[in-house]
Design an enzyme around this catalytic site. Structure first.
Site, PDB file in Angstrom:
ATOM      1  N   HIS A 259      -8.134  -5.048  -0.377  1.00 59.80           N
ATOM      2  CA  HIS A 259      -6.960  -4.361  -0.304  1.00 59.80           C
ATOM      3  C   HIS A 259      -6.505  -4.685   1.444  1.00 59.80           C
ATOM      4  O   HIS A 259      -7.507  -4.704   2.298  1.00 59.80           O
ATOM      5  CB  HIS A 259      -7.184  -2.739  -0.004  1.00 59.80           C
ATOM      6  CG  HIS A 259      -5.900  -2.141   0.155  1.00 59.80           C
ATOM      7  ND1 HIS A 259      -5.061  -1.735  -0.668  1.00 59.80           N
ATOM      8  CD2 HIS A 259      -5.346  -1.481   1.430  1.00 59.80           C
ATOM      9  CE1 HIS A 259      -4.019  -1.058  -0.403  1.00 59.80           C
ATOM     10  NE2 HIS A 259      -4.231  -1.071   0.932  1.00 59.80           N
TER      11      HIS A 259
ATOM     12  N   ASP B 298     -10.073  -3.867  -4.627  1.00 56.52           N
ATOM     13  CA  ASP B 298      -9.264  -2.866  -4.199  1.00 56.52           C
ATOM     14  C   ASP B 298      -9.197  -1.527  -4.860  1.00 56.52           C
ATOM     15  O   ASP B 298      -9.221  -1.409  -6.373  1.00 56.52           O
ATOM     16  CB  ASP B 298      -7.812  -3.493  -4.261  1.00 56.52           C
ATOM     17  CG  ASP B 298      -6.954  -2.451  -3.638  1.00 56.52           C
ATOM     18  OD1 ASP B 298      -7.138  -1.537  -2.990  1.00 56.52           O
ATOM     19  OD2 ASP B 298      -5.761  -2.733  -3.462  1.00 56.52           O
TER      20      ASP B 298
ATOM     21  N   SER C  88       0.903  -1.270   0.002  1.00 57.54           N
ATOM     22  CA  SER C  88       0.211  -0.078  -0.143  1.00 57.54           C
ATOM     23  C   SER C  88       0.720   1.360   0.178  1.00 57.54           C
ATOM     24  O   SER C  88       1.641   1.474  -1.073  1.00 57.54           O
ATOM     25  CB  SER C  88      -0.848  -0.036   1.125  1.00 57.54           C
ATOM     26  OG  SER C  88      -1.946   0.942   0.911  1.00 57.54           O
TER      27      SER C  88
END
Length: 297
Positions: free
Chosen positions: A255, A225, A130
């Site tokens: 995610h 996501d 991320s």
């Protein structure tokens, strides 16, 4: 902000058991503006091992090396790499470029202390998920453009690589799948509060004019996501610019699934896929360092 940071610990029950390793060590290293905690995970005590310098996710705002202890242990065990986790300073108190500079300092420190750490200095890569994936990609760009040692590999797990969030997945997965598009937009503003900086490739790596000369990449994307399509686009850009790429897509995941080893079967699958891809990349580099063959997994 304190409430958001405390809430991150709600992930811990989903992370699974702590993987036993040969050694785990905490240290402090000198960063550009502060002493930085690092945690070194060693899966084996013998020989000079490859290493991954790791930058955790958390929207550049939350998280720390204690929170992500279990995912990083699992990564070291699966890949056979020493994992050096860097506790970079967080936005909004420390916006761009502070987190990036801290991460770059952590990578350089690992290379410079490779012999002491029992690491092969020619096999030091970076990994991040991320926001950490954003930082890992940016460390590679920064190292390439500064003419300094470039990471041997970049492992980008559902990375944030463009601030605009103008993709089909940012609209399709805007709400209902954990990370929301509004959450992500707010996080970008904390990390890069000056709008004029957001097009900088070190902030939004997808906007780099060229990705030529970057290290081989393992890119992981999740089906549901917000960041799915920008991660796919970055893998495609890398491949188009001659960078070997192993892209692993997990269509049924959301995610953050790396932090859900106890609840999501694909987490174990992903760790194994990353381990296999890393071995292929190392073998490829040892066979011919100039080869640019791509790998699609």
């Amino acid at each position: 902000m304190a409430e958001s940071r405390a809430a991150q610990y709600e992930w811990v029950p989903y992370m699974g058991a702590r993987e036993p390793l040969a050694a785990v060590e905490d240290r402090f290293i000198a960063g550009p503006t502060a002493e930085l905690p690092v945690r070194i995970y060693r899966p084996d005590v013998g020989g000079a091992l490859p290493a991954l310098v790791a930058f955790h996710g958390g929207c550049w705002i939350v998280g720390n090396i204690d929170l992500v202890d279990r995912p990083f242990r699992a990564l070291a065990a699966a890949t056979g790499c020493v994992v050096v986790a860097v506790n970079y300073q967080k936005a909004p108190e420390h916006p761009f470029p502070v987190p990036l500079d801290d991460c770059h300092a952590g990578f350089r420190w690992t290379v410079e202390h490779a012999t002491e750490l029992g690491i092969n200095p020619a096999r030091v890569g970076v990994v991040g998920d991320s926001a950490g994936g954003n930082l890992a990609a940016a460390v590679c760009l920064k190292a390439r453009d500064d003419g300094r040692p470039v990471p041997a590999v970049q492992v980008l797990i559902y990375p944030a690589v463009d601030w605009s969030l103008d993709t089909p997945s940012a609209h399709e997965c805007a709400d209902g799948y954990g990370l929301t598009t509004l959450d992500m937009a707010w996080s970008w503003r904390q990390y890069a509060p000056e709008a004029s900086t957001r097009d900088d490739p070190l902030v939004s790596p997808l906007r780099a004019p060229s990705l030529v000369g970057l290290p081989p990449a393992v890119v992981v994307t999740a089906g549901f996501d917000v960041l799915r399509d920008e991660g796919i686009a970055y893998a495609e850009r890398l491949r188009a610019d001659g960078v070997p790429v192993a892209h692993h897509h997990y269509p049924g995941t959301i995610h953050g699934f790396w932090w859900m080893r106890a609840a999501v079967d694909e987490c174990e699958e992903m760790l194994n896929d990353v381990a296999v891809a890393l071995r292929r990349i190392v073998d490829l580099a040892e066979a011919d360092p100039d080869v640019t063959t791509s790998t699609e997994c």
